[in-house]
Design a protein around this motif. Structure first.
Motif, PDB file in Angstrom:
ATOM      1  N   UNK A 175     111.669 102.818  94.566  1.00 23.36           N
ATOM      2  CA  UNK A 175     111.457 101.779  95.531  1.00 23.36           C
ATOM      3  C   UNK A 175     112.902 101.593  96.105  1.00 23.36           C
ATOM      4  N   UNK A 176     113.871 101.569  95.504  1.00 26.04           N
ATOM      5  CA  UNK A 176     115.345 101.364  96.159  1.00 26.04           C
ATOM      6  C   UNK A 176     115.710 102.411  97.384  1.00 26.04           C
ATOM      7  N   UNK A 177     115.065 103.693  96.865  1.00 28.08           N
ATOM      8  CA  UNK A 177     115.131 104.926  98.006  1.00 28.08           C
ATOM      9  C   UNK A 177     114.367 104.627  99.190  1.00 28.08           C
ATOM     10  N   UNK A 178     113.257 104.129  98.972  1.00 24.73           N
ATOM     11  CA  UNK A 178     112.388 103.735 100.308  1.00 24.73           C
ATOM     12  C   UNK A 178     113.023 102.650 101.056  1.00 24.73           C
ATOM     13  N   UNK A 179     113.762 101.745 100.304  1.00 22.64           N
ATOM     14  CA  UNK A 179     114.396 100.634 100.982  1.00 22.64           C
ATOM     15  C   UNK A 179     115.738 100.942 101.870  1.00 22.64           C
ATOM     16  N   UNK A 180     116.184 102.025 101.597  1.00 26.38           N
ATOM     17  CA  UNK A 180     117.496 102.403 102.308  1.00 26.38           C
ATOM     18  C   UNK A 180     116.941 102.697 103.999  1.00 26.38           C
ATOM     19  N   UNK A 181     118.049 102.272 104.468  1.00 29.48           N
ATOM     20  CA  UNK A 181     117.643 102.711 106.010  1.00 29.48           C
ATOM     21  C   UNK A 181     117.566 103.924 106.363  1.00 29.48           C
ATOM     22  N   UNK A 182     116.712 104.244 107.330  1.00 30.39           N
ATOM     23  CA  UNK A 182     116.419 105.988 107.384  1.00 30.39           C
ATOM     24  C   UNK A 182     117.614 106.629 108.222  1.00 30.39           C
ATOM     25  N   UNK A 183     118.169 105.808 108.989  1.00 28.79           N
ATOM     26  CA  UNK A 183     119.421 106.224 109.909  1.00 28.79           C
ATOM     27  C   UNK A 183     120.378 105.241 109.443  1.00 28.79           C
ATOM     28  N   UNK A 184     121.712 105.816 109.135  1.00 27.06           N
ATOM     29  CA  UNK A 184     122.926 105.027 108.901  1.00 27.06           C
ATOM     30  C   UNK A 184     124.000 105.276 109.797  1.00 27.06           C
TER      31      UNK A 184
END
Length: 187
Positions: free
Chosen positions: A166-175
């Motif tokens: 879940x934490x990984x999915x909530x990371x922004x896809x582009x940083x």
């Protein structure tokens, strides 16, 4: 040993394996929802306990200055009790699932012995058939116990893995980095 049992007694061996397998699956089917729920509860209670412990350790000086030790000690005790109770409940269901094949195997062995005793066979024939079944059971039941123990241990870590996912999915896809360019892409 299983192949030997099926060769010596094809119908009895297959029926015995089907009965034990069906009972094992039934136990897994019955225990799995309870195990899943207790694992989630244990996860939440442990997470809260760790969070509260971290807060207490970081605020020890402020608690001492404010004379709040007894209040927070009571809260700490309550959090610890919740975490321990949830962990014990989860361990109970996990151990029940991994220990039940041995109990079921012993009960089936007693039923087979009673059936053979009533079938008017000689004592030598009964002992020979039961010895074969015991040899096979001593090889199969520990394997079932290991499988069910590992299977039920998976439920202990599933809530933690789901949290990481879940934490990984909530990371922004582009940083974007400081220069304004997109340096990191998380897939």
């Amino acid at each position: 040993p299983v192949i030997l049992l099926i060769i010596l007694s094809p119908s009895g061996g297959i029926v015995g394996l089907l009965v034990v397998g069906t009972i094992g699956y039934g136990v897994m089917y019955w225990v799995r929802p309870k195990l899943k729920a207790s694992a989630a509860k244990s996860h939440d209670a442990t997470k809260e306990f760790v969070r509260f412990s971290d807060y207490m350790v970081s605020a020890v000086r402020d608690l001492k200055l404010g004379c709040l030790e007894s209040q927070f000690a009571g809260k700490f005790s309550t959090q610890f009790e919740r975490s321990a109770q949830a962990s014990a409940t989860m361990n109970f269901w996990r151990n029940l699932q991994s220990s039940s094949p041995l109990v079921v195997g012993q009960l089936l062995l007693l039923l087979l012995a009673a059936y053979l005793w009533q079938s008017n066979l000689s004592q030598g024939e009964i002992v020979a058939q039961l010895a074969l079944v015991v040899v096979v059971a001593l090889r199969i039941i520990p394997a079932f116990n290991r499988f069910w123990g590992l299977y039920s241990s998976l439920w202990n870590v599933i809530p933690w893995v789901e949290g990481v996912l879940k934490a990984h999915r909530e990371l922004p896809t582009h940083s974007p980095d400081e220069s304004g360019t997109e340096a990191i892409t998380v897939a």
